[in-house]
Motif scaffolding. Structure first.
Motif, short mmCIF file in Angstrom:
data_model
loop_
_atom_site.label_atom_id
_atom_site.label_comp_id
_atom_site.label_asym_id
_atom_site.label_seq_id
_atom_site.Cartn_x
_atom_site.Cartn_y
_atom_site.Cartn_z
N GLY A 281 49.07 25.90 39.51
CA GLY A 281 49.57 27.27 39.63
C GLY A 281 48.61 28.29 39.05
O GLY A 281 47.43 28.01 38.79
N CYS A 282 49.12 29.49 38.84
CA CYS A 282 48.33 30.56 38.24
C CYS A 282 47.99 30.18 36.80
O CYS A 282 48.86 29.77 36.02
CB CYS A 282 49.13 31.86 38.26
SG CYS A 282 48.32 33.23 37.38
N ALA A 283 46.73 30.32 36.43
CA ALA A 283 46.30 29.92 35.09
C ALA A 283 46.97 30.76 34.01
O ALA A 283 47.16 30.29 32.88
CB ALA A 283 44.78 30.05 34.98
N PHE A 284 47.37 31.98 34.33
CA PHE A 284 47.98 32.86 33.33
C PHE A 284 49.50 32.68 33.24
O PHE A 284 50.13 33.21 32.34
CB PHE A 284 47.66 34.32 33.66
CG PHE A 284 48.06 35.30 32.58
CD1 PHE A 284 47.54 35.22 31.30
CD2 PHE A 284 48.98 36.30 32.85
CE1 PHE A 284 47.92 36.10 30.31
CE2 PHE A 284 49.37 37.20 31.87
CZ PHE A 284 48.83 37.11 30.59
N ALA A 285 50.08 31.90 34.15
CA ALA A 285 51.53 31.76 34.20
C ALA A 285 52.16 31.35 32.87
O ALA A 285 53.21 31.89 32.49
CB ALA A 285 51.92 30.77 35.30
N PRO A 286 51.58 30.41 32.08
CA PRO A 286 52.22 30.03 30.82
C PRO A 286 52.32 31.18 29.81
O PRO A 286 53.13 31.11 28.89
CB PRO A 286 51.31 28.92 30.29
CG PRO A 286 50.65 28.36 31.50
CD PRO A 286 50.43 29.55 32.39
N ARG A 287 51.52 32.24 29.98
CA ARG A 287 51.53 33.36 29.03
C ARG A 287 52.14 34.62 29.65
O ARG A 287 52.24 35.65 28.97
CB ARG A 287 50.10 33.66 28.58
CG ARG A 287 49.37 32.47 28.02
CD ARG A 287 47.91 32.77 27.77
NE ARG A 287 47.69 33.64 26.63
CZ ARG A 287 46.50 34.13 26.27
NH1 ARG A 287 45.43 33.83 27.00
NH2 ARG A 287 46.38 34.90 25.22
#
Length: 320
Positions: A281-287
């Motif tokens: 997924g989007c690399a920034f999704a966890p943040r």
């Protein structure tokens, strides 16, 4: 900045840098970076430490680590960048000015040697050109005749700027050029660098984590996260009306003058992903506070939002 010419000075297309021998196997640190730099402009690569800014700059200069595999197209005036372009048509200003200067040669002698090796001038003409370049950055004759260790950090940075510009390059790549300087000297050096590049007709590619410096000095910017461009466009659009969640989070983490006494400084929660472990997924999704199931499942491609490129599944005000 003058209107951009129809053709870019520098074109970077699908740049990828990976380390095949690293674990996990095939770690890709720079992932499909694309941007263009036009003659006469200041273009900034920004992002947190580890975003891939410096590695991108080193790759386009042909200075990636030997263990790295670099793919993609890097064109200067429409032709592939070659080793012959470095020092003549493309110049570099590194993070550490002291390490860029020989400790056993006087500053003006080092510049004269650079002039002779690129322009083929005689000793007298090369020394005169070196002294003019150093004087243009405000370095006094006695400092120009000194060894690097005898100079202050600001003086060494001026010497490195002079060395980068002495052969009249088309493009100057400055990788965090003011890291070791105090805030006042940082601003002075960036202003000097911008002015000298403009006077020489050179474009400036500025690699930095300092968004306020980008706001004051750059024309366009690319915001990198986990080795990808997450937002790209004119500085006033990107920083005044950010569309990518990561850009908004970076701006929200900047301290402001109106913070109450003893209040906690704003921070960007979480940490950047480990290279090669970004998932599907989007690399920034966890943040990202606005992440959805789609964000966690699919990596977003770039789209156009308010005149700039944005890599996000749910950008505000998306255009067709």
């Amino acid at each position: 900045m003058p209107p951009p010419s129809p053709e870019p000075l520098l074109s970077v297309d699908d740049l990828r840098v990976s380390f095949p021998g690293a674990a996990p196997a095939g770690v890709e640190v720079v992932r499909g970076v694309r941007f263009e730099v036009y003659a006469g402009e200041v273009f900034a690569l920004v992002g947190e430490s580890g975003a891939g800014k410096s590695l991108t700059a080193r790759a386009l200069l042909g200075m990636a680590p030997r263990t790295a595999t670099v793919t993609g197209r890097i064109l200067l005036h429409g032709a592939p960048v070659t080793a012959a372009d470095l020092g003549r048509r493309i110049a570099r200003i590194p993070q550490d000015a002291l390490s860029a200067l020989s400790p056993v040669h006087r500053v003006e002698d080092q510049l004269a040697l650079a002039v002779r090796s690129v322009q083929g001038l005689g000793r007298r003409e090369a020394r005169a050109a070196a002294r003019r370049a150093l004087a243009d950055t405000g370095l006094a004759p006695e400092a120009a005749a000194a060894y690097p260790h005898a100079l202050s950090g600001g003086m060494r940075q001026r010497a490195v700027i002079a060395m980068a510009l002495v052969n009249g390059p088309d493009l100057v790549v400055a990788d965090e050029p003011t890291t070791a300087l105090d805030p006042d000297r940082q601003e002075w050096i960036l202003t000097l660098l911008k002015e000298r590049c403009a006077a020489a007709g050179a474009a400036l590619l500025l690699v930095t984590h300092d968004l306020e410096a980008v706001r004051r000095h750059a024309d366009r910017t690319a915001v990198l996260y986990a080795g990808r461009v997450t937002e790209l466009g004119a500085v006033e659009r990107v920083l005044e009306h950010p569309a990518a969640p990561y850009t908004r989070a970076l701006l929200a983490s900047l301290p402001t003058a109106g913070l109450p006494h003893r209040s906690r400084l704003p921070v960007l929660a979480g940490a950047p992903p480990v290279p090669g472990a970004t998932g599907e997924g989007c690399a920034f999704a966890p943040r990202c506070p606005d992440a959805t199931a789609l964000c966690r499942r699919e990596d977003p491609g770039p789209r156009t939002v308010h005149g700039r490129g944005v890599a996000c599944h749910h950008p505000p005000g998306e255009t067709a």
